[in-house]
Enzyme design. Sequence first.
Site, PDB file in Angstrom:
ATOM      1  CG  ASP A   1      -1.803   1.230   1.259  1.00 15.85           C
ATOM      2  OD1 ASP A   1      -2.527   1.602   0.155  1.00 15.85           O
ATOM      3  OD2 ASP A   1      -2.130   1.719   2.255  1.00 15.85           O
ATOM      4  CB  SER A   2       0.181   4.832  -0.621  1.00 13.99           C
ATOM      5  OG  SER A   2      -1.045   4.881  -0.083  1.00 13.99           O
TER       6      SER A   2
ATOM      7  CB  CYS B   1      -3.293   0.570  -2.374  1.00  6.91           C
ATOM      8  SG  CYS B   1      -3.371   2.356  -3.106  1.00  6.91           S
TER       9      CYS B   1
ATOM     10  CD  GLU C   1      -0.014   6.896   5.669  1.00 11.39           C
ATOM     11  OE1 GLU C   1       0.814   6.764   6.151  1.00 11.39           O
ATOM     12  OE2 GLU C   1      -0.723   5.973   5.179  1.00 11.39           O
TER      13      GLU C   1
ATOM     14  CB  CYS D   1      -9.481   4.893   0.255  1.00 14.17           C
ATOM     15  SG  CYS D   1      -8.015   5.016   0.802  1.00 14.17           S
TER      16      CYS D   1
ATOM     17  CG  HIS E   1      -5.522   5.241   4.236  1.00 17.28           C
ATOM     18  ND1 HIS E   1      -4.754   4.802   2.865  1.00 17.28           N
ATOM     19  CD2 HIS E   1      -4.156   5.574   4.898  1.00 17.28           C
ATOM     20  CE1 HIS E   1      -3.509   4.766   2.937  1.00 17.28           C
ATOM     21  NE2 HIS E   1      -3.355   5.594   4.178  1.00 17.28           N
TER      22      HIS E   1
END
Length: 256
Positions: free
Chosen positions: A7-8, A70, A148, A180, A182
């Site tokens: 993932d990012s 992701c 994040e 997403c 996240h």
Amino acid sequence: MRIGFFDSGVGGITVLYEALKQLPQEDYIYYADTDHVPYGTKSKEDVLRYALEAVEFMAAEGIKALVVACNTATSIAINTLRQRYDFPILGMEPAVKPAVEKCCSKRILVMATPLTLKEEKYQNLVTRLDHDHLVDGLALPELVTYAEEFQFDPDEIKTYLRSRLNGYDLDQYGTVVLGCTHFPYFKGILKQLFPEGTNIIDGSAGTICYLKTVLGQRNLLSSSGQGNILFYSSGRREPLNSRYTHYLDYLHHSKI
């Protein structure tokens, strides 16, 4: 061999968490491209390059399967990755199909990154499934930043979400799709904002269920792993008690 997750940043931890529940006898590599997070506001060319670099690193480490955890990277890079590697590669896409199947004529709100919502892959998905034109999209890139930064203060998140949802009649929506990886960190807060009974879904459980099926078909399931995880930040090995374990703990205690 281990199963790779990419993932990012920390969004894919929500998918890894599901894997640890469904496949506890596997071991894992988790690669977060923290040097380039977020992906959702980057160009397609940059995201493709980042994804290819990350998976090349993981393949060299030795993985038997890969989950591109992701949505943005899946929409940009999944086809190219599958052409390059022989091991199974699974991606993420917004759970529009189950949402449409269970919507009961109420509207569906897909929350995702700007790039995911703009991509042809997502547009084709909605065109194919949304015959009654019930699906709306809402870009929430700031939620990636909050995750994040491990910023889960309910008051701050609610203030942000209320500002972005201003103008939406929430009573019209029967389902919210978290498009997403996240975003599941905020599922509890979203449940407080939407009317009782609103279905809030993501694709993690279905993706890992399919991963389990694919591994079984290829005789790749392990019985000797212990759920051990190697964490990498853009190719740099992280210690066992890294920041990523705090996200797993958060998910565990949140019972998401």
